[in-house]
Design a protein around this motif. Structure first.
Motif, PDB file in Angstrom:
ATOM      1  N   PHE A   1       4.309   6.814  -2.214  1.00  0.00           N
ATOM      2  CA  PHE A   1       5.751   6.659  -2.146  1.00  0.00           C
ATOM      3  C   PHE A   1       6.322   7.905  -1.482  1.00  0.00           C
ATOM      4  N   VAL A   2       6.897   7.739  -0.282  1.00  0.00           N
ATOM      5  CA  VAL A   2       7.568   8.846   0.395  1.00  0.00           C
ATOM      6  C   VAL A   2       9.036   8.454   0.585  1.00  0.00           C
ATOM      7  N   ALA A   3       9.922   9.367   0.240  1.00  0.00           N
ATOM      8  CA  ALA A   3      11.345   9.044   0.276  1.00  0.00           C
ATOM      9  C   ALA A   3      12.157  10.307   0.449  1.00  0.00           C
ATOM     10  N   GLU A   4      13.383  10.124   0.932  1.00  0.00           N
ATOM     11  CA  GLU A   4      14.328  11.214   0.997  1.00  0.00           C
ATOM     12  C   GLU A   4      15.730  10.636   0.842  1.00  0.00           C
ATOM     13  N   GLY A   5      16.594  11.460   0.247  1.00  0.00           N
ATOM     14  CA  GLY A   5      17.986  11.074   0.057  1.00  0.00           C
ATOM     15  C   GLY A   5      18.778  12.306  -0.320  1.00  0.00           C
ATOM     16  N   GLY A   6      20.045  12.128  -0.606  1.00  0.00           N
ATOM     17  CA  GLY A   6      20.868  13.253  -0.998  1.00  0.00           C
ATOM     18  C   GLY A   6      20.454  13.810  -2.344  1.00  0.00           C
ATOM     19  N   GLY A   7      20.320  15.133  -2.433  1.00  0.00           N
ATOM     20  CA  GLY A   7      19.969  15.793  -3.684  1.00  0.00           C
ATOM     21  C   GLY A   7      21.076  16.723  -4.144  1.00  0.00           C
TER      22      GLY A   7
ATOM     23  N   ASP B   1       0.818  -1.226   0.000  1.00  0.00           N
ATOM     24  CA  ASP B   1       0.000   0.000   0.000  1.00  0.00           C
ATOM     25  C   ASP B   1       0.846   1.267   0.000  1.00  0.00           C
ATOM     26  N   ALA B   2       2.092   1.160   0.440  1.00  0.00           N
ATOM     27  CA  ALA B   2       2.961   2.329   0.505  1.00  0.00           C
ATOM     28  C   ALA B   2       4.411   1.875   0.442  1.00  0.00           C
ATOM     29  N   ALA B   3       5.272   2.799   0.010  1.00  0.00           N
ATOM     30  CA  ALA B   3       6.715   2.561  -0.002  1.00  0.00           C
ATOM     31  C   ALA B   3       7.403   3.734   0.683  1.00  0.00           C
ATOM     32  N   PHE B   4       8.461   3.421   1.420  1.00  0.00           N
ATOM     33  CA  PHE B   4       9.113   4.364   2.326  1.00  0.00           C
ATOM     34  C   PHE B   4      10.619   4.163   2.192  1.00  0.00           C
ATOM     35  N   SER B   5      11.400   5.249   2.098  1.00  0.00           N
ATOM     36  CA  SER B   5      12.849   5.091   1.955  1.00  0.00           C
ATOM     37  C   SER B   5      13.575   6.285   2.554  1.00  0.00           C
ATOM     38  N   VAL B   6      14.535   6.006   3.435  1.00  0.00           N
ATOM     39  CA  VAL B   6      15.324   7.044   4.110  1.00  0.00           C
ATOM     40  C   VAL B   6      16.806   6.840   3.790  1.00  0.00           C
ATOM     41  N   ALA B   7      17.459   7.881   3.246  1.00  0.00           N
ATOM     42  CA  ALA B   7      18.912   7.919   3.063  1.00  0.00           C
ATOM     43  C   ALA B   7      19.453   6.756   2.238  1.00  0.00           C
TER      44      ALA B   7
END
Length: 249
Positions: A133-139, A102-108
């Motif tokens: 889809f919620v995510a964060e990483g280096g930009g 139902d959802a995807a999640f990603s940190v770093a």
């Protein structure tokens, strides 16, 4: 390049900004508690544990490429039972799940993956229609000061060798192509101030420079990290985070 297998025990003892990155990201993911959620690049399971707390009648599929990270995750969550599925996989390759989530999640994690087109298509394939889809990483601009220090030590530009720091426009384009028609993407500066000396060097060596150290003989690794740390104008890792919130078509 081979997958990094992190020093998982040291990683979890450091003053990681990842903690608030995960907390902030999870706050952006609405959950009722019955969902199935994919945790991409789950690491030692710090955010997986928070996800499970939010999912008393749901489940988490935790995926990472590092065997040592996953061993720490299993030790952290011994009582999760069938609410937790743990899978070792190379996220540079297409990911296939037995059942949609139902959802995807990603940190770093995103910045360690050179091909975001493949990744975003994998996420879309894993999600049910309407899944988030919620995510964060280096930009773009991430760890620019560290990159300058590295260039002074190595004599080369290492950004594209090990990292992928995309901008907003490129990320939006790839998300739309993968099946996320109206993604929200932003770049957010979030510098991490550390204590000079051993704490800074431990952080750099464990969290930032792992790919570089793998290429060096063991006796050259500590001097290399120290040389990079000494060239930073202050004990700061100048993170710039790429944040994503998207809904699958």
């Amino acid at each position: 390049m081979e997958l990094l297998d992190w020093d998982a025990r040291t990683y979890d003892t450091l003053p990681l900004p990842h903690r608030h990155w995960g907390e902030n990201l999870l706050a952006r993911l609405p959950l009722v508690g019955t969902e199935a959620v994919l945790d991409l690049g789950c690491g030692t399971g710090r955010d997986t544990e928070r996800l499970l707390d939010r999912l008393p009648a749901g489940r988490v599929v935790a995926v990472d490429g590092s065997a040592r990270m996953l061993a720490e995750l299993r030790a952290r969550l011994p009582r999760a039972g069938d609410r937790l599925t743990v899978r070792q996989a190379d996220l540079r390759e297409p990911l296939r799940l037995a059942e949609p989530v139902d959802a995807a999640f990603s940190v770093a994690t995103l910045h360690w993956l050179p091909d975001h087109d493949t990744l975003f298509h994998s996420v879309a394939a894993a999600l049910r229609p309407g899944g988030r889809f919620v995510a964060e990483g280096g930009g773009r601009g991430n760890v620019a000061g560290v990159l300058r220090a590295l260039a002074e030590v190595t004599g080369r530009d290492d950004e594209d060798r090990f990292w992928n720091f995309p901008d907003v426009d490129e990320t939006v384009r790839l998300l739309r192509r993968a099946g996320f028609p109206d993604p929200e993407v932003e770049l957010v500066p979030d510098p991490a101030r550390l204590t000079a000396g051993e704490p800074l060097e431990a952080f750099l060596g464990t969290v930032v420079l792992g790919a570089h150290l793998r290429e060096l003989p063991a006796d050259q690794r500590r001097p290399f990290v120290r040389a990079v740390a000494e060239r930073l104008p202050e004990p700061v890792v100048d993170y710039v985070r790429l944040r994503i919130h998207a809904v699958r078509r």
